[in-house]
Design a protein around this motif. Structure first.
Motif, PDB file in Angstrom:
ATOM      1  N   CYS A 195       1.756   6.149   7.088  1.00  0.00           N
ATOM      2  CA  CYS A 195       2.495   6.431   5.861  1.00  0.00           C
ATOM      3  C   CYS A 195       1.644   7.381   5.035  1.00  0.00           C
ATOM      4  CB  CYS A 195       2.742   5.131   5.089  1.00  0.00           C
ATOM      5  SG  CYS A 195       3.509   5.388   3.471  1.00  0.00           S
TER       6      CYS A 195
ATOM      7  N   LYS B 160       1.321   2.142  -5.553  1.00  0.00           N
ATOM      8  CA  LYS B 160       2.515   2.705  -4.913  1.00  0.00           C
ATOM      9  C   LYS B 160       2.554   4.224  -5.075  1.00  0.00           C
ATOM     10  CE  LYS B 160       6.698   2.141  -3.022  1.00  0.00           C
ATOM     11  NZ  LYS B 160       6.951   1.523  -1.735  1.00  0.00           N
TER      12      LYS B 160
ATOM     13  N   GLU C 288       8.177   6.415   6.881  1.00  0.00           N
ATOM     14  CA  GLU C 288       9.216   7.259   6.291  1.00  0.00           C
ATOM     15  C   GLU C 288       9.432   8.440   7.228  1.00  0.00           C
ATOM     16  OE1 GLU C 288       6.691   6.333   3.968  1.00  0.00           O
ATOM     17  OE2 GLU C 288       5.260   7.907   4.430  1.00  0.00           O
TER      18      GLU C 288
ATOM     19  N   SER D  79       0.491   0.801   6.822  1.00  0.00           N
ATOM     20  CA  SER D  79      -0.341   1.973   6.540  1.00  0.00           C
ATOM     21  C   SER D  79      -1.803   1.677   6.869  1.00  0.00           C
ATOM     22  CB  SER D  79      -0.195   2.426   5.090  1.00  0.00           C
ATOM     23  OG  SER D  79      -0.626   1.427   4.220  1.00  0.00           O
TER      24      SER D  79
ATOM     25  N   ASN E  44       1.149   7.137   2.028  1.00  0.00           N
ATOM     26  CA  ASN E  44       0.507   6.358   0.967  1.00  0.00           C
ATOM     27  C   ASN E  44      -0.308   5.210   1.573  1.00  0.00           C
ATOM     28  OD1 ASN E  44       0.450   6.356  -1.988  1.00  0.00           O
ATOM     29  ND2 ASN E  44       1.146   4.255  -1.777  1.00  0.00           N
ATOM     30  N   MET E  45      -1.030   4.511   0.738  1.00  0.00           N
ATOM     31  CA  MET E  45      -1.799   3.355   1.208  1.00  0.00           C
ATOM     32  C   MET E  45      -1.668   2.271   0.139  1.00  0.00           C
ATOM     33  SD  MET E  45      -3.980   2.429   3.785  1.00  0.00           S
ATOM     34  CE  MET E  45      -4.669   3.867   4.573  1.00  0.00           C
ATOM     35  N   CYS E  46      -0.499   1.613   0.080  1.00  0.00           N
ATOM     36  CA  CYS E  46      -0.313   0.538  -0.895  1.00  0.00           C
ATOM     37  C   CYS E  46      -1.320  -0.575  -0.599  1.00  0.00           C
ATOM     38  CB  CYS E  46       1.108  -0.015  -0.815  1.00  0.00           C
ATOM     39  SG  CYS E  46       2.374   1.188  -1.255  1.00  0.00           S
TER      40      CYS E  46
ATOM     41  N   HIS F  46      -1.276  -3.666  -0.222  1.00  0.00           N
ATOM     42  CA  HIS F  46      -0.962  -4.820   0.631  1.00  0.00           C
ATOM     43  C   HIS F  46      -0.506  -4.416   2.025  1.00  0.00           C
ATOM     44  CE1 HIS F  46       2.875  -3.185  -0.382  1.00  0.00           C
ATOM     45  NE2 HIS F  46       3.487  -4.019   0.428  1.00  0.00           N
ATOM     46  N   CYS F  47      -0.305  -3.116   2.274  1.00  0.00           N
ATOM     47  CA  CYS F  47       0.546  -2.699   3.403  1.00  0.00           C
ATOM     48  C   CYS F  47      -0.179  -2.735   4.748  1.00  0.00           C
ATOM     49  CB  CYS F  47       1.094  -1.305   3.142  1.00  0.00           C
ATOM     50  SG  CYS F  47       2.196  -0.775   4.460  1.00  0.00           S
TER      51      CYS F  47
ATOM     52  N   ARG G 151      10.582   7.435   1.312  1.00  0.00           N
ATOM     53  CA  ARG G 151       9.950   7.079   0.041  1.00  0.00           C
ATOM     54  C   ARG G 151      10.605   7.925  -1.040  1.00  0.00           C
ATOM     55  NH1 ARG G 151       4.486   5.457  -1.542  1.00  0.00           N
ATOM     56  NH2 ARG G 151       4.384   7.326  -2.813  1.00  0.00           N
TER      57      ARG G 151
HETATM   58  S1  SF4 Z   1       4.490  -0.218   1.571  1.00  0.00           S
HETATM   59 FE1  SF4 Z   1       5.725   1.537   2.200  1.00  0.00          FE
HETATM   60  S2  SF4 Z   1       5.067   3.189   0.823  1.00  0.00           S
HETATM   61 FE2  SF4 Z   1       3.490   1.601   0.726  1.00  0.00          FE
HETATM   62  S3  SF4 Z   1       1.982   2.222   2.234  1.00  0.00           S
HETATM   63 FE3  SF4 Z   1       3.374   0.792   3.243  1.00  0.00          FE
HETATM   64  S4  SF4 Z   1       4.931   2.074   4.230  1.00  0.00           S
HETATM   65 FE4  SF4 Z   1       3.841   3.321   2.701  1.00  0.00          FE
END
Ligand code: SF4
Length: 484
Positions: free
Chosen positions: A207, A328, A262, A217, A209-211, A213-214, A291
């Motif tokens: 991804c 986010k 995405e 990613s 991004n690097m949220c 909790h994710c 996204r």
């Molecule tokens: S939660 Fe969604 S936007 Fe955030 S890092 Fe994971 S895949 Fe990407």
């Protein structure tokens, strides 16, 4: 032999590309991790393998064992998640019961998020691939199961567990074309498909991004910070994507779910993909993830022209502070603008919400539920964040002693009460409010009427409603109060 393990749970589980937890809806997706392995094997001249999707065909472990006996493979490759690990590792045990000579390798992009040592806990497992599963599997076969030179695996040597460093898979074309022809085509489904038969694939990993909790990613991005937003995405070439789409079309597939973080991570790449799908007459309707910052109106029109009828987007919170806490990298305004754009183009929308980020309160949750009701997507999910080892969110909980360390792995499910409480809200309150979110969204007369008038699969929808009643009304009654 490649095996997606069966399960004894009624609602099914998600194991695709580091997904975790029980199913939120009655969907069935092909085992994409195993399709990647199969693509790599075929690309390197190994065609003599079968894929057994025991999960989606409802096969028992006994049936799986009979199939292993019938096939007599030299290697069994199977997927697992932490959440289902005890169930999934039975595949290794069954294999060894058939013959101790058959080698076993378990694959999971997020294998290193297991709180322990897998090879110690599951003695019937010979090898563990800990990130991308393709090269470890191929190289094991090439090396005649001598693990010393096989990158990306854990193995045993003289009673100790060893780890070989990873072989970077930056160019996803090296995976080859996933062998969809080795799977049954008529068993896959989702509540938002327009046509049948349906299948799924992914053209990217990671991804932008690097949220905090994710899991996706963290474990699929391969490296941190390749993209200015903090994540990293690997993308297949258009040639490779089109070749796969032509294969799916030749198999009669009419509907596709793109399983990418995405699909529009690189908007220029996506634009060319959609143009070429039109030019090469790919007759498939599809849905995909986006996204809010990877959509443009002109791109959405092209996506629609190529066959898209629905996009899914993370609206994790309607509270800016919570969005910022989870990193986010989006504003509520950006999300609102993206929703407007998607609706203007006439695409249907499903949304993902994750509750339980740092700073979450009952009020922020209720505000988000109300926001989602205003957005009024076709489907929405209200998940509870699962803390995953290796993520920033897990470290935050651990550091602040907020995690219930005695919770069993089966409790790490985004549809169950979280295994932590926050200073601002308890686990019980989070769960009850999320379940309230489902009830207050799905059981609105306005929603039910709209759904009945727009559905293409009335029977599927009736089954989905029964599922929702079970999951979001009856289950919460046994796990906590049904009243928020
Ligand atoms: S939660 Fe969604 S936007 Fe955030 S890092 Fe994971 S895949 Fe990407």
């Amino acid at each position: 032999m490649l095996i997606e393990p069966g399960t004894e749970t009624t609602e099914g589980v998600m194991r695709i590309l580091a997904s975790i937890g029980s199913n939120k809806v009655n969907w069935k997706f092909p085992p994409l991790d195993l399709l990647g392995v199969g693509g790599m094997l075929r690309r390197n001249g190994i065609e003599d393998f079968v894929i057994l999707d025991a999960l989606n065909q409802g096969f028992t472990h006994q049936y799986t064992k009979e199939q292993i006996e019938k096939e007599k493979p030299e290697l069994v490759v199977f997927t697992f998640t932490n959440y289902t690990i005890k169930n999934d590792m039975k595949v290794a045990t069954l294999t060894k019961e058939v013959s101790p000579d058959i080698k076993t390798i378990a694959v999971n992009f997020a294998a290193e998020s297991y709180p322990g040592t897998i090879l110690k806990d599951f003695p019937d497992l010979d090898f563990l691939a800990y990130h991308d599963p393709e090269y470890p599997t191929l190289d094991l076969i090439r090396e005649d199961y001598k693990p010393e030179n096989v990158k990306g695996i854990y193995y045993r040597e003289n009673g100790t567990i060893k780890k070989n460093r990873e072989k970077t898979l930056e160019n996803l074309d090296e995976i080859g074309i996933p062998p969809h022809d080795k799977l049954p085509i008529n068993i896959y489904c989702s509540p938002y498909q327009l046509r049948s038969p349906m299948s799924a694939t992914s053209f990217t990993r990671g991804c932008i991004n690097m949220c905090t909790h994710c899991i996706g990613s963290r474990y699929l991005s391969l490296k941190k910070g390749g993209h200015p937003k903090g994540g990293h995405v690997r993308i297949k070439s258009h040639e490779s994507c089109l070749e796969e789409l032509h294969l799916l079309q030749s198999l009669g597939v009419k509907e596709l779910r793109f399983f990418d973080g995405e699909l529009t991570a690189d908007m220029d790449w996506a634009e060319e993909l959609f143009e070429r799908m039109v030019k090469e007459k790919i007759d498939m309707t599809f849905s995909c993830n986006v996204r809010a910052d990877t959509v443009r109106e002109d791109l959405l029109w092209k996506m629609k022209k190529a066959g898209a009828h629905l996009v899914s987007m993370g609206i994790d919170s309607a509270n800016q502070e919570v969005l910022d806490n989870m990193k986010k990298n989006l504003t509520v305004q950006q999300i609102t603008d993206a929703v407007k754009m998607i609706k203007k183009v006439g695409l249907r929308l499903t949304t993902y919400t994750t509750f339980g980020h740092k700073g979450e309160t009952k009020e922020t949750m209720l505000d988000t539920i109300n926001y989602i009701k205003e957005v009024n997507p076709d489907l929405c999910s209200f998940s509870l964040v699962v803390p995953v080892i290796g993520t920033e969110f897990y470290d935050y909980l651990k550091k602040n002693k907020l995690l219930d360390e005695s919770a069993p792995l089966e409790a790490y499910d985004p549809n169950l009460p979280p295994v932590y409480s926050l200073p601002t809200i308890s686990s019980k309150e989070m769960y009850e409010t999320a379940m309230y979110g489902y009830r207050s969204f799905y059981f609105r007369p306005r929603y039910i009427v709209r759904r009945l008038f727009t559905t293409n699969h009335l029977w599927n929808d009736v089954k989905y409603m029964i599922f929702c009643i079970q999951r979001y009304i009856l289950e919460p009654l046994t796990k906590g109060s049904a009243v928020p």
